[in-house]
Scaffold this motif. Sequence first.
Motif, PDB file in Angstrom:
ATOM      1  N   LEU A  12      -8.944  -8.754  -0.724  1.00 58.63           N
ATOM      2  CA  LEU A  12      -8.958  -7.677   0.220  1.00 58.63           C
ATOM      3  C   LEU A  12      -8.490  -6.527  -0.383  1.00 58.63           C
ATOM      4  O   LEU A  12      -7.434  -6.514  -0.844  1.00 58.63           O
ATOM      5  CB  LEU A  12      -8.175  -8.109   1.490  1.00 58.63           C
ATOM      6  CG  LEU A  12      -8.867  -9.453   2.301  1.00 58.63           C
ATOM      7  CD1 LEU A  12      -7.553  -9.881   3.287  1.00 58.63           C
ATOM      8  CD2 LEU A  12      -9.984  -9.539   2.765  1.00 58.63           C
ATOM      9  N   VAL A  13      -9.274  -5.238  -0.152  1.00 59.20           N
ATOM     10  CA  VAL A  13      -8.962  -4.075  -0.540  1.00 59.20           C
ATOM     11  C   VAL A  13      -8.704  -3.145   0.566  1.00 59.20           C
ATOM     12  O   VAL A  13      -9.941  -2.927   1.023  1.00 59.20           O
ATOM     13  CB  VAL A  13      -9.874  -3.678  -1.772  1.00 59.20           C
ATOM     14  CG1 VAL A  13      -9.438  -2.250  -2.431  1.00 59.20           C
ATOM     15  CG2 VAL A  13      -9.937  -4.544  -2.779  1.00 59.20           C
ATOM     16  N   GLY A  14      -7.597  -2.444   0.725  1.00 65.64           N
ATOM     17  CA  GLY A  14      -7.623  -1.557   1.950  1.00 65.64           C
ATOM     18  C   GLY A  14      -7.873  -0.132   1.640  1.00 65.64           C
ATOM     19  O   GLY A  14      -7.480   0.172   0.289  1.00 65.64           O
ATOM     20  N   HIS A  15      -8.721   0.823   2.152  1.00 64.50           N
ATOM     21  CA  HIS A  15      -8.699   2.143   2.135  1.00 64.50           C
ATOM     22  C   HIS A  15      -8.222   3.091   3.100  1.00 64.50           C
ATOM     23  O   HIS A  15      -8.196   2.444   4.024  1.00 64.50           O
ATOM     24  CB  HIS A  15     -10.331   2.191   1.969  1.00 64.50           C
ATOM     25  CG  HIS A  15     -10.682   1.524   0.327  1.00 64.50           C
ATOM     26  ND1 HIS A  15     -10.829   1.895  -0.693  1.00 64.50           N
ATOM     27  CD2 HIS A  15     -11.375   0.115   0.521  1.00 64.50           C
ATOM     28  CE1 HIS A  15     -11.401   0.818  -1.401  1.00 64.50           C
ATOM     29  NE2 HIS A  15     -11.428  -0.303  -0.665  1.00 64.50           N
ATOM     30  N   THR A  16      -8.169   4.133   2.861  1.00 64.75           N
ATOM     31  CA  THR A  16      -7.846   5.279   3.824  1.00 64.75           C
ATOM     32  C   THR A  16      -8.868   6.384   3.642  1.00 64.75           C
ATOM     33  O   THR A  16      -9.318   6.474   2.668  1.00 64.75           O
ATOM     34  CB  THR A  16      -6.554   5.606   3.905  1.00 64.75           C
ATOM     35  OG1 THR A  16      -6.105   6.336   2.648  1.00 64.75           O
ATOM     36  CG2 THR A  16      -5.489   4.431   3.939  1.00 64.75           C
ATOM     37  N   ASP A  17      -8.727   7.359   4.735  1.00 65.57           N
ATOM     38  CA  ASP A  17      -9.235   8.365   4.239  1.00 65.57           C
ATOM     39  C   ASP A  17      -8.396   9.431   3.517  1.00 65.57           C
ATOM     40  O   ASP A  17      -7.101   9.015   3.089  1.00 65.57           O
ATOM     41  CB  ASP A  17      -9.628   9.469   5.600  1.00 65.57           C
ATOM     42  CG  ASP A  17      -8.488   9.548   6.486  1.00 65.57           C
ATOM     43  OD1 ASP A  17      -7.287   9.778   6.177  1.00 65.57           O
ATOM     44  OD2 ASP A  17      -8.685   9.817   7.712  1.00 65.57           O
ATOM     45  N   ALA A  18      -8.796  10.676   3.245  1.00 65.61           N
ATOM     46  CA  ALA A  18      -7.803  11.525   2.339  1.00 65.61           C
ATOM     47  C   ALA A  18      -6.775  12.179   2.983  1.00 65.61           C
ATOM     48  O   ALA A  18      -6.113  13.011   2.445  1.00 65.61           O
ATOM     49  CB  ALA A  18      -8.677  12.598   1.689  1.00 65.61           C
ATOM     50  N   THR A  19      -6.564  12.032   4.351  1.00 66.13           N
ATOM     51  CA  THR A  19      -5.428  12.634   5.039  1.00 66.13           C
ATOM     52  C   THR A  19      -4.494  12.199   4.789  1.00 66.13           C
ATOM     53  O   THR A  19      -4.292  11.099   4.895  1.00 66.13           O
ATOM     54  CB  THR A  19      -5.873  12.391   6.764  1.00 66.13           C
ATOM     55  OG1 THR A  19      -6.924  13.075   6.914  1.00 66.13           O
ATOM     56  CG2 THR A  19      -4.653  13.185   7.578  1.00 66.13           C
ATOM     57  N   GLY A  20      -3.061  12.889   4.574  1.00 69.86           N
ATOM     58  CA  GLY A  20      -1.926  12.465   4.076  1.00 69.86           C
ATOM     59  C   GLY A  20      -1.588  12.346   2.540  1.00 69.86           C
ATOM     60  O   GLY A  20      -2.516  12.650   1.883  1.00 69.86           O
ATOM     61  N   SER A  21      -0.502  12.018   2.139  1.00 63.85           N
ATOM     62  CA  SER A  21      -0.206  11.962   0.867  1.00 63.85           C
ATOM     63  C   SER A  21      -0.943  10.536   0.178  1.00 63.85           C
ATOM     64  O   SER A  21      -0.842   9.575   0.944  1.00 63.85           O
ATOM     65  CB  SER A  21       1.345  11.784   0.593  1.00 63.85           C
ATOM     66  OG  SER A  21       1.899  10.601   1.191  1.00 63.85           O
ATOM     67  N   LEU A  22      -0.651  10.714  -1.191  1.00 61.98           N
ATOM     68  CA  LEU A  22      -1.304   9.411  -1.881  1.00 61.98           C
ATOM     69  C   LEU A  22      -0.471   8.221  -1.720  1.00 61.98           C
ATOM     70  O   LEU A  22      -0.741   7.098  -1.267  1.00 61.98           O
ATOM     71  CB  LEU A  22      -1.551   9.639  -3.232  1.00 61.98           C
ATOM     72  CG  LEU A  22      -1.823   8.397  -4.310  1.00 61.98           C
ATOM     73  CD1 LEU A  22      -3.468   8.018  -3.738  1.00 61.98           C
ATOM     74  CD2 LEU A  22      -1.967   8.763  -5.640  1.00 61.98           C
ATOM     75  N   GLN A  23       0.976   8.433  -1.679  1.00 60.97           N
ATOM     76  CA  GLN A  23       1.824   7.406  -1.638  1.00 60.97           C
ATOM     77  C   GLN A  23       1.740   6.841  -0.310  1.00 60.97           C
ATOM     78  O   GLN A  23       1.759   5.572  -0.018  1.00 60.97           O
ATOM     79  CB  GLN A  23       3.358   7.838  -1.788  1.00 60.97           C
ATOM     80  CG  GLN A  23       3.774   7.555  -3.130  1.00 60.97           C
ATOM     81  CD  GLN A  23       5.460   8.070  -3.253  1.00 60.97           C
ATOM     82  OE1 GLN A  23       5.948   8.715  -2.495  1.00 60.97           O
ATOM     83  NE2 GLN A  23       6.144   7.220  -4.053  1.00 60.97           N
TER      84      GLN A  23
END
Length: 89
Positions: A12-23
């Motif tokens: 399972l690989v979780g992803h996010t949008d680009a809002t916020g910091s990489l960490q």
Amino acid sequence: FLQQNAEAEIALVGHTDATGSLQGNIALSRDRARAVRQALIDLGAPAGRIAAEGVGHLAPLVSNLTPEGRAKNRRVEAMLTSTRIDATP
């Protein structure tokens, strides 16, 4: 599927949008994948054959410039990592 195919494993690989910091996005995406992993375990899937990781916003499906695009990038993908599958009904 995992209960019926004793050698199958998934990642399972979780992803996010680009809002916020990489960490922060790495942590959020990891938590997202772990939540899906736990839901599968709660449904009876064998824990030892489910891996979970987060990659933050490093692999978007679409542009993060619109709300719709950001929504599509917030996701968990499941990938079959074992190739031996029982094909008998």
